[in-house]
Scaffold this active site. Sequence first.
Site, PDB file in Angstrom:
ATOM      1  N   ASP A  30       9.414   8.623  11.930  1.00 52.79           N
ATOM      2  CA  ASP A  30       8.204   8.478  11.122  1.00 52.79           C
ATOM      3  C   ASP A  30       8.049   9.755  10.286  1.00 52.79           C
ATOM      4  O   ASP A  30       8.974  10.160   9.610  1.00 52.79           O
ATOM      5  CB  ASP A  30       7.003   8.218  12.040  1.00 52.79           C
ATOM      6  CG  ASP A  30       5.876   7.487  11.332  1.00 52.79           C
ATOM      7  OD1 ASP A  30       5.566   7.830  10.178  1.00 52.79           O
ATOM      8  OD2 ASP A  30       5.271   6.583  11.937  1.00 52.79           O
ATOM      9  N   ARG A  47       0.858  -1.188   0.000  1.00 48.99           N
ATOM     10  CA  ARG A  47       0.000   0.000   0.000  1.00 48.99           C
ATOM     11  C   ARG A  47       0.885   1.224   0.000  1.00 48.99           C
ATOM     12  O   ARG A  47       2.059   1.183   0.392  1.00 48.99           O
ATOM     13  CB  ARG A  47      -0.915   0.022   1.226  1.00 48.99           C
ATOM     14  CG  ARG A  47      -0.196   0.168   2.566  1.00 48.99           C
ATOM     15  CD  ARG A  47      -1.174   0.468   3.688  1.00 48.99           C
ATOM     16  NE  ARG A  47      -0.554   0.541   5.008  1.00 48.99           N
ATOM     17  CZ  ARG A  47       0.066   1.604   5.510  1.00 48.99           C
ATOM     18  NH1 ARG A  47       0.197   2.700   4.780  1.00 48.99           N
ATOM     19  NH2 ARG A  47       0.578   1.588   6.726  1.00 48.99           N
TER      20      ARG A  47
END
Length: 308
Positions: A208, A113
Site C-alpha cells: 500500500d 476516485r
Amino acid sequence: MQHLSAVPCGPVPGRLTEGPVWDQRSQELLWVDITAGLFHRGSLGTRGDGTGLPDVVRRTTLALDSTVGAVHPCRSGATIAAVGTSIQMLSLTDGRAEEVATAPLPADGIRRRFNDAGCDPRGRLLVGTMATDVVPGAGALYLLEPQGLRVLMESVTVSNGLAWSPCGQLLYYADSATGRVDVFDYDLATATPSRRRPFVEVSGGVPDGLTVDRDGSLWVAIWGAGQVRAYASDGTAHTQVSVPASQVSSVTFAGPRLDILIITTAAEGLTRDERRAQPDAGRLFVCRPGSTGLPAVPFDDLTRQEIP
C-alpha cells in the site's frame, strides 16, 4: 532482520485512515480518512506509558464533500488535496476549496476516485486513481501541470504508494493489485518515469503506501499483514514492524529529526469478529525504527512549472 512493534496513538479510529505526510515547516502531521471525507492535522505530543515514544494529538479536522485520497502541504502554506476526482487547493484559515484540475476520465460509466499522491523532488504532484469497486485496469497515474492533469500511466487497478530515492532519479510505485512494488527511472527535467521493473514481490499481504528513508531504504505498508516492511535499495528486507491492525495503509517519517515512524491503518471492510479482535484498527500507530526519513517536498504552487 530487525523486528519492531508499533503502538497506537490517541486520535480515535477512522474508517480508512491514509496518506500521512509530515509538514516540516509547521511541525504538523497531515492525514486523511478517505471514505469519511476527512482531512486531519495534528502535532506530536507526549504519552505516559513509559515507551518513550510520542503520541499524535489531533488539532483540526476539515470535512470535505467527497472522498479525499491524499493531501500535501504547499510552498504557499495552503494544502493541495485529491478530492473525489478533482484537485483542490484548501485554505486552512477559512476552509475554502478552489478546484484547480479534474481527472480526464473516460466515459465508460465506471465510478472512480483519486487515491494516493506524492510530490517529486521539484515539487510537482503525481496522483493516481482507482475504480470505487476496484475494476481491474480502470485507474491511471497523472502529473499535475499548469494546463491540467496529464496521464503518465494507464491500466492501473489500485494506484498507491509513491516515493523517490534520495537522489531523485528513481521512483517507487505500488499498484497494489499487482502484489509488488515497482521502480522506475525518473527524469527530473521532464517528470517522466521510464524503464519500469519489479523492485520487490510482497507475500502475505499487498503493498500500500510507502516512503523512503535517508539511506535509500523503502518502507512499505503491507495491507492484510499487519506489518510495515523495510527493504534496502537492493530489495533485501531488513526490518519488520508489527502493527496490531491487519489493514496497514501507509507510513511516513515524522518529528523534528524525522526519526518517528507514523503508520496509518483502516477498519473499513473488517467483519464484526475482526473488529472485536482488532479494537485499534483505524488508528494511527507510532514506532522509532532507528532510521530517519526524507523531508516531504512541498507542492510548488508559487511557480508555474512548464514541462518541456
